[in-house]
Design a protein around this motif. Structure first.
Motif, PDB file in Angstrom:
ATOM      1  N   GLN A   1      48.842 -20.610  28.778  1.00  0.00           N
ATOM      2  CA  GLN A   1      50.286 -20.695  28.666  1.00  0.00           C
ATOM      3  C   GLN A   1      50.828 -19.271  28.525  1.00  0.00           C
ATOM      4  OE1 GLN A   1      51.757 -23.616  29.027  1.00  0.00           O
ATOM      5  NE2 GLN A   1      49.832 -24.787  29.032  1.00  0.00           N
ATOM      6  N   LEU A   2      52.147 -19.151  28.425  1.00  0.00           N
ATOM      7  CA  LEU A   2      52.779 -17.833  28.434  1.00  0.00           C
ATOM      8  C   LEU A   2      52.244 -16.919  27.330  1.00  0.00           C
ATOM      9  CD1 LEU A   2      54.831 -15.783  29.431  1.00  0.00           C
ATOM     10  CD2 LEU A   2      56.571 -16.923  28.034  1.00  0.00           C
ATOM     11  N   ASP A   3      52.187 -17.404  26.088  1.00  0.00           N
ATOM     12  CA  ASP A   3      51.781 -16.539  24.969  1.00  0.00           C
ATOM     13  C   ASP A   3      50.355 -16.041  25.142  1.00  0.00           C
ATOM     14  OD1 ASP A   3      54.248 -16.846  23.858  1.00  0.00           O
ATOM     15  OD2 ASP A   3      53.642 -18.378  22.394  1.00  0.00           O
ATOM     16  N   ASP A   4      49.464 -16.935  25.567  1.00  0.00           N
ATOM     17  CA  ASP A   4      48.074 -16.531  25.767  1.00  0.00           C
ATOM     18  C   ASP A   4      47.955 -15.562  26.937  1.00  0.00           C
ATOM     19  OD1 ASP A   4      45.386 -16.455  25.219  1.00  0.00           O
ATOM     20  OD2 ASP A   4      44.905 -18.198  26.457  1.00  0.00           O
ATOM     21  N   PHE A   5      48.773 -15.767  27.963  1.00  0.00           N
ATOM     22  CA  PHE A   5      48.754 -14.866  29.118  1.00  0.00           C
ATOM     23  C   PHE A   5      49.208 -13.466  28.705  1.00  0.00           C
ATOM     24  CE2 PHE A   5      50.981 -13.001  32.819  1.00  0.00           C
ATOM     25  CZ  PHE A   5      49.915 -12.918  33.694  1.00  0.00           C
ATOM     26  N   VAL A   6      50.242 -13.391  27.893  1.00  0.00           N
ATOM     27  CA  VAL A   6      50.719 -12.092  27.406  1.00  0.00           C
ATOM     28  C   VAL A   6      49.592 -11.362  26.677  1.00  0.00           C
ATOM     29  CG1 VAL A   6      52.274 -10.970  25.767  1.00  0.00           C
ATOM     30  CG2 VAL A   6      53.145 -12.763  27.267  1.00  0.00           C
ATOM     31  N   LYS A   7      48.910 -12.082  25.801  1.00  0.00           N
ATOM     32  CA  LYS A   7      47.818 -11.472  25.046  1.00  0.00           C
ATOM     33  C   LYS A   7      46.711 -10.986  25.966  1.00  0.00           C
ATOM     34  CE  LYS A   7      44.285 -12.620  21.615  1.00  0.00           C
ATOM     35  NZ  LYS A   7      43.697 -13.694  20.789  1.00  0.00           N
ATOM     36  N   ARG A   8      46.352 -11.807  26.960  1.00  0.00           N
ATOM     37  CA  ARG A   8      45.253 -11.444  27.855  1.00  0.00           C
ATOM     38  C   ARG A   8      45.600 -10.222  28.701  1.00  0.00           C
ATOM     39  NH1 ARG A   8      40.204 -13.711  26.970  1.00  0.00           N
ATOM     40  NH2 ARG A   8      40.429 -15.879  26.319  1.00  0.00           N
ATOM     41  N   VAL A   9      46.817 -10.153  29.177  1.00  0.00           N
ATOM     42  CA  VAL A   9      47.213  -9.009  29.999  1.00  0.00           C
ATOM     43  C   VAL A   9      47.227  -7.738  29.151  1.00  0.00           C
ATOM     44  CG1 VAL A   9      49.072  -7.998  31.359  1.00  0.00           C
ATOM     45  CG2 VAL A   9      48.494 -10.398  31.651  1.00  0.00           C
ATOM     46  N   GLN A  10      47.729  -7.851  27.924  1.00  0.00           N
ATOM     47  CA  GLN A  10      47.724  -6.683  27.043  1.00  0.00           C
ATOM     48  C   GLN A  10      46.304  -6.244  26.736  1.00  0.00           C
ATOM     49  OE1 GLN A  10      50.078  -8.145  23.786  1.00  0.00           O
ATOM     50  NE2 GLN A  10      52.010  -7.450  24.661  1.00  0.00           N
ATOM     51  N   GLU A  11      45.415  -7.184  26.500  1.00  0.00           N
ATOM     52  CA  GLU A  11      44.020  -6.840  26.237  1.00  0.00           C
ATOM     53  C   GLU A  11      43.378  -6.136  27.427  1.00  0.00           C
ATOM     54  OE1 GLU A  11      41.973 -10.389  25.208  1.00  0.00           O
ATOM     55  OE2 GLU A  11      42.697 -10.423  23.139  1.00  0.00           O
ATOM     56  N   SER A  12      43.778  -6.538  28.627  1.00  0.00           N
ATOM     57  CA  SER A  12      43.177  -5.954  29.830  1.00  0.00           C
ATOM     58  C   SER A  12      43.582  -4.502  30.035  1.00  0.00           C
ATOM     59  CB  SER A  12      43.572  -6.769  31.057  1.00  0.00           C
ATOM     60  OG  SER A  12      44.944  -6.561  31.383  1.00  0.00           O
ATOM     61  N   GLY A  13      44.674  -4.095  29.389  1.00  0.00           N
ATOM     62  CA  GLY A  13      45.148  -2.729  29.548  1.00  0.00           C
ATOM     63  C   GLY A  13      46.004  -2.521  30.781  1.00  0.00           C
ATOM     64  N   ILE A  14      46.339  -3.581  31.482  1.00  0.00           N
ATOM     65  CA  ILE A  14      47.154  -3.440  32.703  1.00  0.00           C
ATOM     66  C   ILE A  14      48.568  -3.027  32.340  1.00  0.00           C
ATOM     67  CG2 ILE A  14      48.178  -4.738  34.610  1.00  0.00           C
ATOM     68  CD1 ILE A  14      45.584  -6.337  34.770  1.00  0.00           C
ATOM     69  N   VAL A  15      49.181  -3.736  31.423  1.00  0.00           N
ATOM     70  CA  VAL A  15      50.533  -3.404  30.968  1.00  0.00           C
ATOM     71  C   VAL A  15      50.699  -3.968  29.565  1.00  0.00           C
ATOM     72  CG1 VAL A  15      51.570  -5.490  31.974  1.00  0.00           C
ATOM     73  CG2 VAL A  15      52.997  -3.480  31.595  1.00  0.00           C
ATOM     74  N   LYS A  16      51.501  -3.290  28.734  1.00  0.00           N
ATOM     75  CA  LYS A  16      51.686  -3.715  27.346  1.00  0.00           C
ATOM     76  C   LYS A  16      53.047  -4.357  27.101  1.00  0.00           C
ATOM     77  CE  LYS A  16      48.613  -0.371  25.086  1.00  0.00           C
ATOM     78  NZ  LYS A  16      48.553   0.687  24.060  1.00  0.00           N
ATOM     79  N   ASP A  17      54.053  -3.938  27.857  1.00  0.00           N
ATOM     80  CA  ASP A  17      55.425  -4.376  27.607  1.00  0.00           C
ATOM     81  C   ASP A  17      55.536  -5.886  27.768  1.00  0.00           C
ATOM     82  OD1 ASP A  17      58.259  -5.023  28.082  1.00  0.00           O
ATOM     83  OD2 ASP A  17      58.526  -2.854  27.943  1.00  0.00           O
ATOM     84  N   THR A  18      55.937  -6.572  26.691  1.00  0.00           N
ATOM     85  CA  THR A  18      55.993  -8.032  26.707  1.00  0.00           C
ATOM     86  C   THR A  18      56.986  -8.548  27.736  1.00  0.00           C
ATOM     87  OG1 THR A  18      55.443  -8.015  24.351  1.00  0.00           O
ATOM     88  CG2 THR A  18      56.348 -10.057  25.246  1.00  0.00           C
TER      89      THR A  18
ATOM     90  N   ILE B   1      55.483  -8.491  31.158  1.00  0.00           N
ATOM     91  CA  ILE B   1      54.467  -9.530  31.331  1.00  0.00           C
ATOM     92  C   ILE B   1      55.130 -10.883  31.535  1.00  0.00           C
ATOM     93  CG2 ILE B   1      52.433 -10.615  30.300  1.00  0.00           C
ATOM     94  CD1 ILE B   1      51.965  -8.046  28.737  1.00  0.00           C
ATOM     95  N   HIS B   2      56.257 -11.116  30.894  1.00  0.00           N
ATOM     96  CA  HIS B   2      56.993 -12.366  31.129  1.00  0.00           C
ATOM     97  C   HIS B   2      57.409 -12.473  32.592  1.00  0.00           C
ATOM     98  CE1 HIS B   2      58.268 -13.315  26.699  1.00  0.00           C
ATOM     99  NE2 HIS B   2      56.959 -13.152  26.851  1.00  0.00           N
ATOM    100  N   ARG B   3      57.872 -11.377  33.160  1.00  0.00           N
ATOM    101  CA  ARG B   3      58.261 -11.411  34.578  1.00  0.00           C
ATOM    102  C   ARG B   3      57.034 -11.615  35.468  1.00  0.00           C
ATOM    103  NH1 ARG B   3      62.083  -7.555  32.533  1.00  0.00           N
ATOM    104  NH2 ARG B   3      60.812  -5.721  32.995  1.00  0.00           N
ATOM    105  N   LEU B   4      55.911 -11.030  35.089  1.00  0.00           N
ATOM    106  CA  LEU B   4      54.676 -11.233  35.843  1.00  0.00           C
ATOM    107  C   LEU B   4      54.251 -12.696  35.795  1.00  0.00           C
ATOM    108  CD1 LEU B   4      52.177 -10.141  37.353  1.00  0.00           C
ATOM    109  CD2 LEU B   4      51.164  -9.592  35.127  1.00  0.00           C
ATOM    110  N   PHE B   5      54.399 -13.313  34.650  1.00  0.00           N
ATOM    111  CA  PHE B   5      54.067 -14.736  34.513  1.00  0.00           C
ATOM    112  C   PHE B   5      54.924 -15.580  35.448  1.00  0.00           C
ATOM    113  CE2 PHE B   5      54.466 -18.892  32.419  1.00  0.00           C
ATOM    114  CZ  PHE B   5      53.137 -19.213  32.205  1.00  0.00           C
ATOM    115  N   GLU B   6      56.211 -15.269  35.520  1.00  0.00           N
ATOM    116  CA  GLU B   6      57.102 -15.986  36.436  1.00  0.00           C
ATOM    117  C   GLU B   6      56.645 -15.801  37.881  1.00  0.00           C
ATOM    118  OE1 GLU B   6      59.758 -18.031  35.962  1.00  0.00           O
ATOM    119  OE2 GLU B   6      59.085 -18.024  33.874  1.00  0.00           O
ATOM    120  N   ALA B   7      56.235 -14.603  38.228  1.00  0.00           N
ATOM    121  CA  ALA B   7      55.812 -14.332  39.605  1.00  0.00           C
ATOM    122  C   ALA B   7      54.554 -15.114  39.959  1.00  0.00           C
ATOM    123  CB  ALA B   7      55.570 -12.832  39.786  1.00  0.00           C
TER     124      ALA B   7
END
Length: 1296
Positions: free
Chosen positions: A733-750, A753-759
Motif C-alpha cells: 500500500q502507499l505507506d509501505d511503498f514510501v518506506k521501501r522507496v526511501q530504503e532503496s535510496g532512490i528518493v527520500k521526499d515523501t 514518492i506519492h506522485r510516483l505511486f500514482e504513476a
C-alpha cells in the motif's frame, strides 16, 4: 536515636586496580635437596610461579590504616578457571605468606577486580616459565590485556627482576648477596626471578613501566621482609592518583627519581594513547602494515610472534589504535604463555600473541591462521595454506604508503643538532613531546586511510529506516577492490561502524570526513537530485585511464607488497624534511598539529600512610587545584573544566559531597562533555538529610539535584539494528511503498514518492506488487549504471561547465543538425554528433521558448519528432526520436518548467527536483512498457502541470528583492520548520582557519537541531548537530566566539564558533528561555540578558558565564526582551514593561482596553532610534506605533493589506520588516511587509514563502533572511536595497 551513617557513593577508582608480587613458592625453595642443587638450574627452573601477595585499594580506612594485603596461598576460593594445559592443577596448601610481611585482612574480605584471574596471572607474568638463573639478569617489562566475561578490559604492566637465592637471608650488612660474595659467587650463585604486576583500568603502558622501574630501584636494595612494605607503599601511591579526564590536562607525579606523566585521552570518544605508535612502522614495511590492517578489517584469525614479550602487546595495541574509531570486536589476547597455546584452536576470529619459540609448532598444528613475525617483518600462513585475504583498495594504499614515507620516525635525527641534556627528566620531556607529535601524525594518517576507504558508505545509507544498501555500494567499487569490500561488509566491526554512521555520531571518522570533503561534496549535500559524475570527474577519469586499468587488474594480485607506487620519495633518513607536495597532494599527511597540552603536578604523598596523611594529601591537592583555577581566565574554559573535574573527584574522596557537587556543576559552564552524570547521581543519592537540605538551599545545586533525580529511568534501548536493503516480497500500500522507496535510496521526499505511486498504479488497484517494484528498481539502477559509464570527448567537455552532469542520453537519432545522441544536463540540451564526435548546442533550458511533439512525414511514414524553439536561434531544432519522442517531450518540458521556477523563485532546488522527476519518468516508462506508460509518467510532470494549471508569476517587487533561497531540509523526507535564524559576521581569528572565518548563517530546526551555512557561498558548513532535544526559541552572538541558544528545556546552550561544538550549558533558568539580548560595552566582556517564561531575567558575564544580576518581572509570561536607551524592555504578553538594569520598573504599556478581544497579547516589538516603539498583536493584521516620549498616548495603527496574522518583525536601518501570513490569489502564503519607519508606510509587500514566515534576521543591514514554516521549510535571502549585489562567487553559484 542516632542517625544512620550516610551511604557514601562508590568512588571512581584511581589508576590502580590491583598490585601483585609473584614468584616461586617459598616452601619449594627450602630443604636440603634444593640447597644441594643450587647449581642445578635446570631442575629448579621447572617450578611453577604463583601469586605471593596481592594489594588492592583502599589501603587506608577511616578507623584502620592497615593495607589490604593478602597472602595468595589462601586465594583458592577465588578461582574462576584454570588456563593450565595438559597438567593437573597443583594442590593448594595453606601456608605462610611472605616472611615479615604485614598481616592483612582475611582474604575473603579482599575484593579482587573483575577480569583478574589470580590463578592465570602467574602464567601471564611468567609467560616463558619461571627460570632460575646462575647469574643476575637485566630487569625486563612486558604488558598484559585482561578481559572479563563481559568484554571489559583491564591492563597489566609486569616488571621482572632477579634476587639471589640463599638459605636464610638475601642480604648481608645491607648489601646484596652477590655484592657480598664478589664476582665469583661460588655455590650460592642462584638468582630467582620475581615479578611485580600492576593492573589498571587504563592502558598506561609507558607511565606504569616508568613507575615500576622506579620501584625496582628500591626492591633491589631492600631486605627480604621489606619487599611487601615497599610494594604496598608503591601501590598506595598509585591508588591515590585520580585518572585525568579527557582533554588537554596531563598529570605529573614524582615517583623518584623519575617524573611520571599520566596523559589523558584527547576527547571522550578517543582511546587513551600511552605508547609509541610508530613501533609497527619500524618493524614492518608500509605494504606489510596495510596487509595487517586488511587482516584486521576482514576479521581473520591473527597471531603475532616475537622474541620480545613486550613487543607483542605494544604492536598489537598500536594496530588497535590504527583502527580507531573502528573497534576490534573479537578475542584479544596479545600474550599467550606456553600452557595457553590451545587457545589458538578457537574457530572464531581472534588476535593473539606468542613467543617466537612456538612459531613452528603453531604453524604446523593450527589451520587458517595469519602468522605475523614482528622480529623479521614477515607475514605467512599456517600449514603453508593461502588464506583469502584481499588487498586494501589501491588508491588508498598508495596514498598511505606515500604518507608513511614522509614521516620522520627516528628521534635521534631530531637531536643531532642539540646539546646533550644533563637533566634526565628534561630529556624525557623532550622525547615525550616528539612522540606526541609523531603519534598525532600517525593517528591522522591512519584515520585518513579509513576515511578514504569508507567515505562513500554514507551515500548508500537511509538514516530514517536505518538501511544500508550494500549491493549498490559494491557496484560503485572498482573491480579490483570489490573482494576487499565484500569481506569487510560482513564483519562485526563494519556493522558497528554502520550503527555509528546511522546514528550520525560525530566521532573522529565523521570529523575527518567533514574536514577533508571537497567543495563539490559540500554542494552535493544540499542537492536532492541523484548523483551523476560531473564533467570535472569525467575529465580526471580520462586523464587516469592507465591507472583505472591497473585498478581493474588488482583482483588477480594476491600480495599487496607487489603494488608499484609511482615516484615515491626516498625514506626520510636525514634532517631535511621531505616536501610532500612533490608526491602530490594526496601523499601529504594532513597538517593538523597536536593540540597544546598542560600538566598538573600531583603533590607529594607522605608516609606512614595513615588516614591523617591521606587527608593531608587530599587537602594539598584541593589547594593546588584551587590555585590553578584562580590563576586561569574564563577564556581557558576547557582547562578550567579539567581542574574542576579533578577537584570534584578529590573532594569526593575527602567526603566533601557538597563541594564536589559544586565543582561538577561548574562543568556546565566550562565543558559539559566531561560531566560525570552517573557519579553525580550516586553522590546526590548518598547525601544525608542535613546535606540534602543544605544543598537545596543553594540555587546551583537545587537545579543539579532536580535534573539528576528527574532523569528518566533507563528507557528501553532503541532499535539500532542495521538493515540491509531487500526487495519487497508482498504487495505494498502507499505507506509501505514510501518506506521501501526511501530504503532503496532512490528518493527520500515523501511528496515525490506519492506522485510516483500514482504513476505506477494508473488504471490499477492502488497497490504495487513486488514484480513491479523490482522492475522499477532495476530500471532505475540500470540508468544509474549507464550514466556512470558515459564518456564524452575532451572537445565536448570543454564546452560544458565542470559541475554539469549528463543525466539522460538518447539513442542515436537523426536531427536537422546531424546524426547523434541528445544529451541532457541540469543546464542544457546538446547533440553529441556521431562520426567525428562533436558538440552541437541545442539550447539551455533558460532559453527555451516552446517544446512540441509532432509527426514528421517521410515517404509514407509518420515519424514522431521533437521540436524545440529557442530564444537565441531562429531555426527550430528537430529530432526524429521515434519511440522516445513522447518521453523526451515530457522530460524537456519538466526541466524547462523547473528552470523557470528556479529563476522566478531564485531557488536552484527546483532544477534538482525536476531532474528527479524526469529520471523517475524514465524509470516508470521502462517499468510499465505499455501504451499507457507515457500517461503514467505524466503524473510526475509536477512543475510543468503547475506552470500550466496555476500560472503564478512572481510579483516584480518580490523578484527584484529576492536574491536566493536555500533548503536546510535537503535530503530529508519532509521539510522542517525554521524556528530561529542568526547571521554572524566573519572574523579572521587566530583560532580559525581562513575558510572557517567566513560569515555564517545559523538555522535552528525542530528538536534542537542546528545547521550552519557558509554565508559567503550559502553551502552547508556544518551538517545538522543537536543542541538539546527541545524546540529552540532564540539565538544571539556574544563576543565573536560564542553563539547562545535559548531552548524550551530552560537551558541556554553555548556553541563555540571556532570548534563548532556545544560544550557549555547555562542551567540557571527554571522555565523555557524565550529571549536573549547582548549589551556590547566599550570594554569586554559583554553582558548578555536572558529571560524565561516564568518572568525571570538574568544578566550574565559573557566571559565568565557568571550571573551578575537577577530579577523577576511581575506577571510572568516573558516572551522577549530588548535593550534600548540603557533600559530593558520586557514583553510579558499583555504588556511591555520598561525596567532599569537592576529590574526596577520605569514604565509600562498595557494592552488592556485598546483592543476588542481581551485575550489579545503582544506578538513582537521593535524599538527604533527615532524614539518609536513598533509592536504587533496576536490575531491582528495591524502594526502599532507608539512614541517613546509618552506611552500613554494612543498608538498609530498601520493596517497591512491582505494580512491574516503577524508572526515576527525586525528593524533594518530605517525600516521595519514584518513577517506574516497573508492572502495571495486566494491562498494563505508567507508574506513580508517592508515598512518605512519615518513615514510609517508600507514600502514593499513581498510574497516570501509558500508557508508562513516564522522568523527573520538581518545580515549586517545589507540582507534580510526569512525562514518558512514546515510546509516549505526554506530560507529566503533578500536584498535590503534591490540595487545591492552579492559577491561574484555567490552570483555564479546561483545562476546555474
Amino acid at each position: 536515636m542516632a542517625e544512620a551513617a550516610p551511604h557514601h557513593p562508590a568512588l571512581p577508582s584511581g589508576l590502580l586496580e590491583l598490585c601483585a608480587l609473584l614468584g616461586a613458592p617459598r616452601d619449594s625453595l627450602r630443604g636440603p635437596e634444593q640447597v644441594a642443587q643450587r647449581k642445578g638450574v635446570k631442575d629448579l627452573s621447572s617450578l611453577d610461579p604463583e601469586v605471593l601477595s596481592v594489594f588492592v585499594p583502599p589501603f587506608v580506612m577511616k578507623e584502620d590504616s592497615q593495607p589490604a594485603a593478602v597472602n595468595c596461598m589462601t586465594l583458592a576460593k577465588n578461582r574462576k578457571r584454570s588456563f593450565r594445559k595438559k597438567r593437573e592443577r597443583p594442590r593448594v596448601e595453606l601456608g605462610k605468606g611472605v616472611p615479615g610481611g604485614p598481616r592483612g585482612p582475611d582474604p575473603e574480605d579482599v575484593n579482587i577486580p573483575n577480569g583478574v584471574d589470580l590463578l592465570a596471572l602467574p602464567q601471564l607474568c611468567f609467560p616463558g616459565g619461571l627460570c632460575v638463573a646462575s647469574e643476575p639478569r637485566e630487569d625486563c617489562v612486558h604488558f598484559l590485556v585482561l578481559t572479563d566475561v563481559c568484554g571489559n578490559r583491564t591492563y597489566g604492566v609486569v616488571a621482572q627482576y632477579y634476587r639471589p637465592l640463599h638459605d636464610e637471608y638475601c642480604f648481608y650488612n645491607g648489601k646484596t648477596h652477590w655484592e657480598a660474595l664478589g664476582p665469583g659467587g661460588g655455590a650460592a650463585g642462584c638468582f630467582m626471578p620475581f615479578a611485580v604486576c600492576v593492573v589498571s583500568r587504563f592502558p598506561y603502558y609507558n607511565a606504569l613501566k616508568d613507575c615500576l622501574s622506579c620501584l625496582l630501584t628500591h626492591l633491589k636494595f631492600c631486605k627480604d621482609f621489606e619487599v611487601d612494605n615497599h610494594i604496598k607503599d608503591f601501590a598506595a601511591k598509585l591508588s591515590l592518583i585520580p585518572s585525568p579526564p579527557p582533554g588537554p590536562l596531563h598529570l605529573i607525579f614524582n615517583m623518584k627519581p623519575l617524573q611520571i606523566v599520566f596523559p589523558s585521552r584527547a576527547d571522550p570518544e578517543s582511546p587513551l594513547i600511552d605508547l609509541d605508535l610508530h613501533l609497527p612502522l619500524l618493524c614492518f614495511r608500509p605494504e606489510k602494515v596495510l596487509q595487517i590492517l586488511t587482516c584486521l578489517l576482514t576479521e581473520q584469525r591473527i597471531v603475532f610472534f616475537s622474541s620480545s614479550w613486550a613487543l607483542l602487546t605494544l604492536v598489537a595495541e598500536c594496530f588497535m589504535a590504527y583502527l580507531h574509531p573502528l573497534q576490534w570486536q573479537h578475542t584479544f589476547v596479545p600474550i599467550l604463555s606456553g600452557q595457553m597455546l590451545d587457545f589458538l584452536m578457537a574457530p572464531t576470529s581472534f588476535l593473539m600473541g606468542c613467543h617466537l619459540d612456538h612459531f613452528e609448532e603453531v604453524s604446523k598444528e593450527a589451520d587458517g591462521l595469519i602468522l605475523i613475525n614482528i622480529d623479521n617483518g614477515n607475514i605467512t600462513y599456517s600449514n603453508d595454506e593461502e588464506v583469502d585475504v584481499p588487498d586494501i583498495p589501491l588508491l588508498a594504499a598508495q596514498t598511505f604508503i606515500q604518507r608513511v614515507q614522509s614521516l620522520q620516525l627516528h628521534h635521534e635525527l631530531e637531536l643531532a643538532h642539540l646539546c646533550t641534556s644533563t637533566d634526565v627528566n628534561e630529556g624525557r620531556a623532550s622525547r615525550r613531546a616528539w612522540q606526541q607529535r609523531l603519534n598525532c601524525q600517525i593517528q591522522q594518517m591512519t584515520l585518513q586511510l579509513l576515511v578514504s576507504i569508507f567515505r562513500e558508505v554514507k551515500n548508500h545509507l537511509n538514516y530514517e529506516h536505518r538501511v544500508f544498501n550494500s549491493e549498490e555500494f559494491l557496484k560503485t567499487r572498482a573491480l579490483g577492490d570489490q573482494q576487499f569490500y565484500k569481506q569487510v561488509l560482513d564483519t562485526y566491526m563494519f556493522h558497528a561502524f554502520l550503527k555509528a554512521r546511522l546514528s550520525r555520531r560525530m566521532d573522529a571518522f565523521a570529523q575527518m570526513d567533514l574536514h577533508t570533503q571537497s567543495e563539490e561534496d559540500r554542494i552535493n549535500g544540499m542537492l536532492l537530485s541523484p548523483r551523476r559524475p560531473t564533467i570535472e570527474k569525467m575529465a580526471s577519469r580520462k586523464s587516469s585511464t592507465p591507472h583505472a586499468a591497473h585498478r581493474r587488474m588488482v583482483v588477480s594480485m594476491p600480495n599487496l607488497q607487489d603494488i608499484a607506487v609511482p615516484e615515491l620519495p626516498p625514506r626520510n633518513a636525514s634532517l631535511r624534511k621531505i616536501q610532500t607536495t612533490e608526491c602530490g597532494s594526496s601523499g601529504a599527511v594532513l597538517d593538523m598539529p597536536p593540540k597544546s597540552t598542560h600538566t598538573f603536578k600531583i603533590p607529594e604523598i607522605h608516609f606512614p600512610l595513615v588516614a591523617q596523611c591521606v587527608q593531608a594529601f587530599y587537602a594539598d591537592c584541593v589547594a593546588q587545584l584551587s590555585k590553578a583555577i584562580g590563576s586561569l581566565t574564563p577564556e581557558n574554559s576547557v582547562l578550567l573544566a579539567r581542574y574542576f573535574y579533578l577537584r570534584g573527584l578529590v573532594r569526593l574522596m575527602q567526603g566533601q559531597l557538597l563541594g564536589a557537587l559544586l565543582d561538577f556543576q561548574s562543568l556546565y559552564k566550562t565543558d559539559v562533555c566531561v560531566f560525570p552524570a552517573d557519579l553525580v547521581q550516586m553522590t546526590v543519592e548518598s547525601l544525608s538529610a542535613p546535606e540534602r537540605t543544605q544543598a537545596e538551599r543553594t540555587p546551583e545545586l537545587l537545579r543539579l539535584i532536580s535534573e539528576v533525580m528527574d532523569r528518566p529511568a533507563d528507557a528501553p534501548k532503541a532499535d539500532d539494528r542495521v538493515k540491509n536493503f531487500e526487495l519487497p516480497k508482498k504487495h505494498m500500500q502507499l505507506d509501505d511503498f514510501v518506506k521501501r522507496v526511501q530504503e532503496s535510496g532512490i528518493v527520500k521526499d515523501t511528496s515525490v514518492i506519492h506522485r510516483l505511486f500514482e504513476a505506477l498504479t494508473v488504471g490499477h488497484q492502488k497497490q504495487i506488487d513486488p514484480e513491479t517494484f523490482k522492475d522499477f528498481y532495476n530500471c532505475w539502477k540500470e540508468a544509474e549504471a549507464e550514466a556512470q559509464e558515459v564518456s564524452l570527448p575532451l572537445s565536448v567537455m570543454e564546452q560544458l561547465d565542470k559541475s554539469e552532469c549528463v543525466y539522460k542520453l538518447s539513442r542515436s537519432v537523426k536531427t536537422n543538425r546531424g546524426v547523434g545522441k541528445i544529451a541532457m544536463t541540469q543546464k542544457r540540451l546538446f547533440l553529441l554528433t556521431e562520426g567525428r564526435p562533436g558538440y552541437a548546442e541545442i539550447s539551455t533550458f533558460r532559453n527555451i521558448e516552446d517544446v512540441r511533439s509532432t509527426m514528421a512525414t517521410f515517404l509514407l511514414l509518420r515519424i514522431p519528432t521533437l521540436k524545440i524553439k529557442t530564444a537565441s536561434k531562429k531555426e527550430v531544432f528537430e529530432a526524429n526520436l521515434k519511440t522516445e519522442c513522447d518521453l523526451w517531450h515530457l522530460m524537456v518540458k519538466e526541466m524547462w518548467a523547473g528552470r523557470k521556477l528556479a529563476d522566478d523563485h531564485k531557488d536552484p532546488q527546483y532544477v534538482q527536483q525536476a531532474l528527479t522527476h524526469i529520471l523517475l519518468m524514465d524509470a516508470v516508462v521502462g517499468t510499465l512498457q505499455s501504451p499507457g506508460a507515457i500517461y503514467a509518467a505524466s503524473k510526475l510532470s509536477y512543475f510543468d502541470r503547475m506552470k500550466n494549471e496555476m500560472p503564478m508569476a512572481v510579483p516584480k517587487t518580490t523578484s527584484e528583492t529576492l536574491k536566493h533561497k536555500i533548503n536546510p531540509s535537503a535530503g530529508e523526507t519532509a521539510p522542517r520548520a525554521i524556528d530561529v535564524l542568526l547571521y554572524t559576521p566573519g572574523h579572521l581569528d587566530p583560532a580559525e582557519k581562513v575558510e572557517d572565518a567566513h560569515p555564517k548563517l545559523w538555522c535552528a530546526l525542530n528538536e534542537g537541531k542546528v545547521i550552519v551555512f557558509d554565508a559567503s557561498s550559502w553551502t552547508i558548513h556544518q551538517h545538522c548537530f543537536r543542541v538539546g532535544a527541545s524546540k529552540l526559541n532564540c539565538m544571539v552572538m556574544a563576543e565573536q566566539s560564542q553563539v547562545w541558544v535559548g531552548s524550551e528545556d530552560s537551558v541556554i546552550y553555548i556553541i563555540n564558533v571556532h570548534s563548532m561544538s556545544c560544550n557549555k550549558q547555562l542551567t540557571d533558568h527554571r522555565a523555557s528561555v524565550t529571549g536573549l539580548a547582548v549589551q556590547d560595552g566599550l570594554q569586554a566582556p559583554s553582558t548578555v540578558y536572558s529571560c524565561s517564561a516564568d518572568g525571570t531575567v538574568l544578566a550574565w558575564n559573557a566571559s565568565s558565564l557568571q550571573v551578575t544580576g537577577r530579577f523577576e518581572v511581575r506577571g510572568g509570561g516573558l516572551s522577549a526582551i530588548r535593550l534600548h536607551g540603557g533600559r530593558l524592555w520586557c514583553c510579558t504578553g499583555d504588556s511591555i514593561l520598561v525596567v532599569n538594569m537592576n529590574g526596577y520598573p520605569c514604565q509600562e504599556l498595557k494592552i488592556n482596553g485598546r483592543f476588542k478581544e481581551t485575550g489579545t497579547s503582544f506578538r513582537g516589538f521593535q524599538l527604533m532610534p527615532e524614539e518609536q516603539l513598533w509592536a504587533a498583536c496576536a490575531g491582528y493584521p495591524d502594526v502599532y506605533v507608539w512614541s517613546l516620549q509618552d506611552l500613554a498616548q494612543p498608538p498609530q495603527r498601520i493596517h497591512l493589506e491582505d494580512c491574516s496574522e503577524i508572526n515576527c518583525m525586525i528593524k533594518v536601518k530605517k525600516q521595519i520588516w514584518v513577517g506574516a501570513t497573508g492572502l495571495s490569489q486566494g491562498q494563505l502564503k508567507g508574506k513580508i511587509y517592508v515598512m518605512d519607519a519615518e513615514r510609517r508606510t508600507v514600502e514593499k509587500e513581498l510574497l516570501a514563502h509558500a508557508d508562513t514566515v516564522k522568523t527573520l534576521c538581518s545580515a549586517e543591514d545589507r540582507y534580510v533572511l526569512s525562514g518558512a514554516g514546515r510546509e516549505e521549510g526554506k530560507i529566503a535571502i533578500w536584498k535590503e536595497n534591490p540595487k545591492a549585489h552579492l559577491p561574484e562567487t555567490q552570483i555564479s553559484e546561483f545562476s546555474q
